[in-house]
Design a protein around this motif. Structure first.
Motif, PDB file in Angstrom:
ATOM      1  N   LYS A  82      -1.075   3.056  -2.485  1.00 41.11           N
ATOM      2  CA  LYS A  82      -1.459   2.931  -1.079  1.00 41.11           C
ATOM      3  C   LYS A  82      -1.813   1.487  -0.734  1.00 41.11           C
ATOM      4  CE  LYS A  82      -3.608   6.288   0.996  1.00 41.11           C
ATOM      5  NZ  LYS A  82      -4.627   7.249   1.451  1.00 41.11           N
ATOM      6  N   LYS A  83      -2.498   0.810  -1.656  1.00 42.40           N
ATOM      7  CA  LYS A  83      -2.889  -0.574  -1.417  1.00 42.40           C
ATOM      8  C   LYS A  83      -1.672  -1.494  -1.382  1.00 42.40           C
ATOM      9  CE  LYS A  83      -6.803  -2.267  -2.860  1.00 42.40           C
ATOM     10  NZ  LYS A  83      -7.895  -2.801  -3.688  1.00 42.40           N
ATOM     11  N   THR A  84      -0.708  -1.288  -2.265  1.00 40.23           N
ATOM     12  CA  THR A  84       0.491  -2.140  -2.255  1.00 40.23           C
ATOM     13  C   THR A  84       1.393  -1.841  -1.065  1.00 40.23           C
ATOM     14  OG1 THR A  84       1.643  -0.622  -3.739  1.00 40.23           O
ATOM     15  CG2 THR A  84       0.507  -2.498  -4.745  1.00 40.23           C
ATOM     16  N   ARG A  85       1.404  -0.616  -0.590  1.00 37.93           N
ATOM     17  CA  ARG A  85       2.202  -0.278   0.585  1.00 37.93           C
ATOM     18  C   ARG A  85       1.629  -0.870   1.862  1.00 37.93           C
ATOM     19  NH1 ARG A  85       4.336   5.885   0.818  1.00 37.93           N
ATOM     20  NH2 ARG A  85       6.299   5.464  -0.233  1.00 37.93           N
ATOM     21  N   SER A  86       0.304  -0.976   1.923  1.00 34.09           N
ATOM     22  CA  SER A  86      -0.331  -1.470   3.142  1.00 34.09           C
ATOM     23  C   SER A  86      -0.193  -2.985   3.300  1.00 34.09           C
ATOM     24  CB  SER A  86      -1.808  -1.084   3.173  1.00 34.09           C
ATOM     25  OG  SER A  86      -2.507  -1.747   2.159  1.00 34.09           O
ATOM     26  N   LYS A  87       0.122  -3.676   2.223  1.00 35.54           N
ATOM     27  CA  LYS A  87       0.265  -5.139   2.300  1.00 35.54           C
ATOM     28  C   LYS A  87       1.635  -5.543   2.762  1.00 35.54           C
ATOM     29  CE  LYS A  87      -3.239  -6.466  -0.921  1.00 35.54           C
ATOM     30  NZ  LYS A  87      -3.589  -7.233  -2.073  1.00 35.54           N
TER      31      LYS A  87
END
Length: 87
Positions: A82-87
């Motif tokens: 989720k964190k890598t997708r949001s960046k």
């Protein structure tokens, strides 16, 4: 609708794969759980301690440990995704 179902199915399959990996890598609960602790769990569960209840206790202890580790790994990986997708 189909995309949501596919994502949920993929998450379930991913959780099962992590469970299989963790379970196979840990091995049997007899190797990392002492017999005294397993006997206490067997007495707590069934009220008596014989070989059948001892193996049941080993199974339950191993299952709880595998599910706990799998849940931590799964939630960590999902947060990272989720964190890598949001960046």
């Amino acid at each position: 609708m189909a995309q949501i179902l596919a994502r949920r199915t993929a998450k379930c399959v991913f959780f099962i794969l992590i469970t299989l990996f963790v379970g196979r890598s840990l091995g049997g609960a007899e190797t990392y759980v002492s017999q005294d602790f397993a006997r206490k769990v067997a007495i707590f569960i069934s009220g008596k301690s014989n070989i059948e209840t001892l193996y049941d206790a080993y199974f339950y202890i191993g299952f709880v440990i595998v599910m706990s580790i799998t849940t931590v790994v799964y939630l960590t990986i999902m947060k990272l995704i989720k964190k890598t997708r949001s960046k």
